[in-house]
Scaffold this motif. Structure first.
Motif, PDB file in Angstrom:
ATOM      1  N   LEU A  47      29.877 -89.410   7.543  1.00  0.00           N
ATOM      2  CA  LEU A  47      29.428 -88.233   6.789  1.00  0.00           C
ATOM      3  C   LEU A  47      28.096 -88.493   6.103  1.00  0.00           C
ATOM      4  CD1 LEU A  47      32.806 -86.952   5.277  1.00  0.00           C
ATOM      5  CD2 LEU A  47      31.778 -86.477   7.508  1.00  0.00           C
ATOM      6  N   LYS A  48      27.168 -89.090   6.858  1.00  0.00           N
ATOM      7  CA  LYS A  48      25.844 -89.417   6.327  1.00  0.00           C
ATOM      8  C   LYS A  48      24.792 -88.374   6.677  1.00  0.00           C
ATOM      9  CE  LYS A  48      25.384 -92.704   4.445  1.00  0.00           C
ATOM     10  NZ  LYS A  48      25.623 -92.932   3.003  1.00  0.00           N
ATOM     11  N   GLN A  49      25.157 -87.354   7.450  1.00  0.00           N
ATOM     12  CA  GLN A  49      24.196 -86.348   7.874  1.00  0.00           C
ATOM     13  C   GLN A  49      24.443 -85.027   7.155  1.00  0.00           C
ATOM     14  OE1 GLN A  49      23.650 -86.313  12.270  1.00  0.00           O
ATOM     15  NE2 GLN A  49      25.005 -88.081  12.300  1.00  0.00           N
ATOM     16  N   ASP A  50      23.446 -84.164   7.186  1.00  0.00           N
ATOM     17  CA  ASP A  50      23.620 -82.810   6.662  1.00  0.00           C
ATOM     18  C   ASP A  50      24.658 -82.103   7.535  1.00  0.00           C
ATOM     19  OD1 ASP A  50      22.578 -80.359   5.109  1.00  0.00           O
ATOM     20  OD2 ASP A  50      22.444 -79.753   7.223  1.00  0.00           O
ATOM     21  N   PRO A  51      25.684 -81.495   6.935  1.00  0.00           N
ATOM     22  CA  PRO A  51      26.745 -80.874   7.737  1.00  0.00           C
ATOM     23  C   PRO A  51      26.218 -79.872   8.766  1.00  0.00           C
ATOM     24  CG  PRO A  51      27.434 -81.014   5.458  1.00  0.00           C
ATOM     25  CD  PRO A  51      25.992 -81.429   5.490  1.00  0.00           C
ATOM     26  N   GLU A  52      25.270 -79.039   8.346  1.00  0.00           N
ATOM     27  CA  GLU A  52      24.757 -78.025   9.272  1.00  0.00           C
ATOM     28  C   GLU A  52      24.063 -78.687  10.457  1.00  0.00           C
ATOM     29  OE1 GLU A  52      25.122 -74.386  10.327  1.00  0.00           O
ATOM     30  OE2 GLU A  52      25.478 -74.817   8.201  1.00  0.00           O
ATOM     31  N   TYR A  53      23.290 -79.727  10.172  1.00  0.00           N
ATOM     32  CA  TYR A  53      22.581 -80.426  11.246  1.00  0.00           C
ATOM     33  C   TYR A  53      23.580 -81.054  12.207  1.00  0.00           C
ATOM     34  CZ  TYR A  53      19.873 -83.877  13.784  1.00  0.00           C
ATOM     35  OH  TYR A  53      19.324 -84.615  14.800  1.00  0.00           O
ATOM     36  N   PHE A  54      24.587 -81.755  11.661  1.00  0.00           N
ATOM     37  CA  PHE A  54      25.543 -82.425  12.533  1.00  0.00           C
ATOM     38  C   PHE A  54      26.276 -81.420  13.412  1.00  0.00           C
ATOM     39  CE2 PHE A  54      29.779 -83.725  13.674  1.00  0.00           C
ATOM     40  CZ  PHE A  54      29.543 -84.942  14.305  1.00  0.00           C
ATOM     41  N   LEU A  55      26.715 -80.341  12.814  1.00  0.00           N
ATOM     42  CA  LEU A  55      27.494 -79.367  13.574  1.00  0.00           C
ATOM     43  C   LEU A  55      26.668 -78.715  14.679  1.00  0.00           C
ATOM     44  CD1 LEU A  55      29.470 -77.841  10.598  1.00  0.00           C
ATOM     45  CD2 LEU A  55      30.420 -79.220  12.454  1.00  0.00           C
ATOM     46  N   GLN A  56      25.356 -78.766  14.551  1.00  0.00           N
ATOM     47  CA  GLN A  56      24.483 -78.236  15.597  1.00  0.00           C
ATOM     48  C   GLN A  56      24.095 -79.292  16.617  1.00  0.00           C
ATOM     49  OE1 GLN A  56      21.143 -76.606  13.498  1.00  0.00           O
ATOM     50  NE2 GLN A  56      22.313 -74.887  12.649  1.00  0.00           N
ATOM     51  N   ASN A  57      24.302 -80.569  16.281  1.00  0.00           N
ATOM     52  CA  ASN A  57      23.801 -81.653  17.131  1.00  0.00           C
ATOM     53  C   ASN A  57      24.823 -82.762  17.352  1.00  0.00           C
ATOM     54  OD1 ASN A  57      20.732 -80.919  17.258  1.00  0.00           O
ATOM     55  ND2 ASN A  57      21.274 -80.761  15.101  1.00  0.00           N
ATOM     56  N   ASN A  78      34.795 -87.173  23.139  1.00  0.00           N
ATOM     57  CA  ASN A  78      34.913 -85.747  22.823  1.00  0.00           C
ATOM     58  C   ASN A  78      35.963 -85.504  21.749  1.00  0.00           C
ATOM     59  OD1 ASN A  78      32.906 -84.787  24.576  1.00  0.00           O
ATOM     60  ND2 ASN A  78      34.303 -84.792  26.326  1.00  0.00           N
ATOM     61  N   GLU A  79      37.046 -86.271  21.798  1.00  0.00           N
ATOM     62  CA  GLU A  79      38.060 -86.169  20.747  1.00  0.00           C
ATOM     63  C   GLU A  79      37.497 -86.630  19.411  1.00  0.00           C
ATOM     64  OE1 GLU A  79      41.205 -88.520  22.326  1.00  0.00           O
ATOM     65  OE2 GLU A  79      41.943 -86.943  23.670  1.00  0.00           O
ATOM     66  N   ALA A  80      36.689 -87.693  19.432  1.00  0.00           N
ATOM     67  CA  ALA A  80      36.050 -88.166  18.205  1.00  0.00           C
ATOM     68  C   ALA A  80      35.105 -87.110  17.658  1.00  0.00           C
ATOM     69  CB  ALA A  80      35.297 -89.465  18.487  1.00  0.00           C
ATOM     70  N   LYS A  81      34.377 -86.441  18.536  1.00  0.00           N
ATOM     71  CA  LYS A  81      33.436 -85.391  18.116  1.00  0.00           C
ATOM     72  C   LYS A  81      34.178 -84.247  17.424  1.00  0.00           C
ATOM     73  CE  LYS A  81      31.778 -82.441  21.166  1.00  0.00           C
ATOM     74  NZ  LYS A  81      31.966 -81.072  20.593  1.00  0.00           N
ATOM     75  N   VAL A  82      35.288 -83.811  18.014  1.00  0.00           N
ATOM     76  CA  VAL A  82      36.067 -82.715  17.434  1.00  0.00           C
ATOM     77  C   VAL A  82      36.614 -83.112  16.068  1.00  0.00           C
ATOM     78  CG1 VAL A  82      38.167 -81.340  17.703  1.00  0.00           C
ATOM     79  CG2 VAL A  82      36.645 -81.700  19.668  1.00  0.00           C
ATOM     80  N   ALA A  83      37.113 -84.343  15.952  1.00  0.00           N
ATOM     81  CA  ALA A  83      37.662 -84.807  14.678  1.00  0.00           C
ATOM     82  C   ALA A  83      36.585 -84.862  13.604  1.00  0.00           C
ATOM     83  CB  ALA A  83      38.303 -86.182  14.863  1.00  0.00           C
ATOM     84  N   LEU A  84      35.431 -85.390  13.959  1.00  0.00           N
ATOM     85  CA  LEU A  84      34.347 -85.505  12.983  1.00  0.00           C
ATOM     86  C   LEU A  84      33.830 -84.131  12.582  1.00  0.00           C
ATOM     87  CD1 LEU A  84      32.791 -87.644  11.440  1.00  0.00           C
ATOM     88  CD2 LEU A  84      31.229 -87.847  13.373  1.00  0.00           C
ATOM     89  N   GLU A  85      33.841 -83.201  13.508  1.00  0.00           N
ATOM     90  CA  GLU A  85      33.422 -81.829  13.185  1.00  0.00           C
ATOM     91  C   GLU A  85      34.344 -81.213  12.135  1.00  0.00           C
ATOM     92  OE1 GLU A  85      33.377 -80.044  17.024  1.00  0.00           O
ATOM     93  OE2 GLU A  85      31.248 -80.485  17.394  1.00  0.00           O
ATOM     94  N   ARG A  86      35.631 -81.568  12.168  1.00  0.00           N
ATOM     95  CA  ARG A  86      36.568 -81.054  11.150  1.00  0.00           C
ATOM     96  C   ARG A  86      36.170 -81.544   9.764  1.00  0.00           C
ATOM     97  NH1 ARG A  86      42.356 -82.870  12.558  1.00  0.00           N
ATOM     98  NH2 ARG A  86      42.723 -81.956  10.499  1.00  0.00           N
ATOM     99  N   LEU A  87      35.768 -82.804   9.669  1.00  0.00           N
ATOM    100  CA  LEU A  87      35.350 -83.338   8.373  1.00  0.00           C
ATOM    101  C   LEU A  87      34.075 -82.666   7.894  1.00  0.00           C
ATOM    102  CD1 LEU A  87      35.983 -87.180   8.889  1.00  0.00           C
ATOM    103  CD2 LEU A  87      37.496 -85.493   7.838  1.00  0.00           C
ATOM    104  N   TYR A  88      33.108 -82.507   8.790  1.00  0.00           N
ATOM    105  CA  TYR A  88      31.843 -81.884   8.403  1.00  0.00           C
ATOM    106  C   TYR A  88      32.013 -80.397   8.080  1.00  0.00           C
ATOM    107  CZ  TYR A  88      28.451 -85.645   9.071  1.00  0.00           C
ATOM    108  OH  TYR A  88      27.695 -86.789   8.920  1.00  0.00           O
ATOM    109  N   THR A  89      32.909 -79.728   8.790  1.00  0.00           N
ATOM    110  CA  THR A  89      33.133 -78.301   8.525  1.00  0.00           C
ATOM    111  C   THR A  89      33.623 -78.088   7.098  1.00  0.00           C
ATOM    112  OG1 THR A  89      33.601 -77.852  10.854  1.00  0.00           O
ATOM    113  CG2 THR A  89      34.428 -76.264   9.245  1.00  0.00           C
ATOM    114  N   ALA A  90      34.431 -79.013   6.606  1.00  0.00           N
ATOM    115  CA  ALA A  90      34.929 -78.902   5.227  1.00  0.00           C
ATOM    116  C   ALA A  90      33.799 -79.016   4.214  1.00  0.00           C
ATOM    117  CB  ALA A  90      35.970 -79.977   4.964  1.00  0.00           C
TER     118      ALA A  90
END
Length: 460
Positions: free
Chosen positions: A393-403, A310-322
């Motif tokens: 960061l190989k996925q579409d940001p919107e897709y990742f943030l939803q999934n 879950n911590e990894a998910k939150v961290a990766l979401e920060r990168l994708y959000t940017a």
């Protein structure tokens, strides 16, 4: 300069390849009798990142990772499943490749199977016998004579007698010494076997890697890698076999990744804390798992838990959000972030520091988004290039943030890999496997459309 921690010497060393500009790397792969677990994922991802960065530095890399497809565990599992060893191993190899592609790995340049190198294995055993490093025991098995190799124990920096203390070693009457290990096992009735000068049988585990590595990369090559549990006896025995047979130094740099622990305990089926990659991907996006693996330096132990994921998910979401809604430049001028990222990776592939550089870059990117659109595009491009060296960061940001929590079916890379396997199966007239792949994809909502131009697919 690239520095690598060498298990053989116990220190970081400046990497100097045997042949300028070229690198040969062999990694011990899996024994394919079951699905990959998260410990396997750690090793596979670690050496995928290492291979990416070595190539990034401009080296021509030949990355070889073997597949052990004949073994006692394989024979036992095939018997339990009432299937042939070949059917079991082919099914598990296909599953492993699917797992790896979902985790974002690139495949090694070559994946030799033990069963494809049987003659080379037999030839190497004969050389060892001829040189006095092996003997045909009274049991019918062939053993390596450990006392004949004066440097035995150098990888683990221990004497032979010290390594025996507390170690689980089969003591058989046919052995000259308790530490002698089997090179060729006499087959039991009904078991899969190959003809040899010592009777029908199959190779021991250790000799497989010596034969495959030296045949694929030569008697002396640059890097040999594997998991932490392989240092003894497997890699120690590889050195003894290979150097005795060839009369040359075997490997210059020995690289071992760290273990995966579950809630600070060793992963074990008996403890009920054993997780396959497929178990984990039922709950988490594959890139979250990959982030967890690369957020620590490859030699460090990783504690696997729902909290760490879950911590990894939150961290990766920060990168994708940017990157959400942010265009990236086609070309960019590398900044101090690239310099610091590369410096971290050159220091024994320190992905933990490299990841921290990505977050510093993101802070700069978020600031530029409000002040300078051109600079923001430049930084976004730099972020994507650096993250790619880690397979992130190989996925579409919107897709990742939803999934980012629940994996939503197969990725396009996995689907294409299965289609390619099906195409080859049809060429080989293996229509049973072809139909099996079609059914597997259909069960995942993927419909295949065959035409003269090839096979396309749609999601139903």
């Amino acid at each position: 300069m690239l520095k690598i921690y060498n298990t053989l010497t116990g220190k970081k060393e400046i990497f100097t390849p045997i042949e300028e500009g070229k690198v040969g790397m062999y990694v011990c792969g899996n024994t394919v009798y079951d699905y990959c677990h998260i410990g396997h994922a750690r090793a596979m991802i670690s050496f995928d990142v290492i291979s990416r960065f070595i190539r990034h530095l401009g080296y021509e890399l030949n990355y070889v990772r073997n597949i052990t497809d004949v073994d006692d565990k394989i024979i036992k599992r095939a018997e339990e499943n009432n299937e042939s060893t070949q059917a079991l191993t082919e099914r598990m190899i296909a599953a492993q490749r699917e797992d790896e592609l979902r985790l974002g790995n690139k495949m090694p340049d070559r994946e030799p199977k033990a069963t494809e190198f049987m003659q080379e294995i037999i030839d190497m055993i004969q050389v060892l016998i001829d040189k006095g490093f092996a003997y045909h025991g009274a049991s019918g098995d062939v053993y390596y004579r450990t006392e004949a190799f004066k440097d035995y124990g150098k990888l683990n920096n221990r004497k032979l007698e010290d390594m025996l203390a507390g170690a689980r070693i089969d003591v058989e009457a046919a052995k000259e010494h308790p530490a002698d290990f089997v090179l060729w096992k006499q087959a039991k009735e009904g078991e899969v076997s190959w003809a040899s000068p010592w009777g029908a049988g199959r190779p021991g585990w250790h000799i497989e890697c010596s034969a495959m590595s030296t045949n694929c990369l030569g008697s002396h090559f640059d890097i040999h890698g594997g998991g932490p549990d392989l240092k003894f006896p497997h890699h120690e025995n590889e050195i003894a076999q290979s150097e005795a047979a060839t009369g040359k130094d075997y490997v210059n740099y020995w690289v071992h990744c760290g273990a995966v622990r579950v809630n600070n305990e060793k992963m074990s089926k008996s403890l009920g804390n054993f997780f396959t990659v497929r178990d984990v991907l039922e709950k988490y996006n594959p890139e979250v798992v990959r982030y967890l693996m690369v957020s620590s330096q490859y030699r460090s132990a990783i504690d696997y838990s729902d909290q760490s994921l879950n911590e990894a998910k939150v961290a990766l979401e920060r990168l994708y959000t940017a990157l959400r809604g942010q265009a990236a430049a086609d070309r960019y001028e590398p900044t101090r972030f690239t310099e610091r990222f590369e410096a971290a990776m050159k220091d024994d592939f320190n992905t933990a520091v490299a990841v921290s550089v990505l977050f510093e870059l993101v802070r700069e990117l978020n600031k530029a988004k409000a002040e300078d659109a051109n600079q923001a595009e430049q930084l976004a491009a730099e972020l994507l290039v650096l993250a790619d060296l880690l397979g992130l960061l190989k996925q579409d940001p919107e897709y990742f943030l939803q999934n980012s929590t629940v994996s939503q079916g197969l990725t396009e890379d996995v689907i294409q890999a299965l289609i390619d396997e099906r195409t080859q199966a049809r060429k080989d007239k293996n229509f049973a496997r072809s139909d099996e792949i079609r059914d597997e994809l259909a069960a995942q909502g993927i419909e295949l459309l065959d035409s003269r131009e090839g096979t396309t697919w749609t999601r139903s």
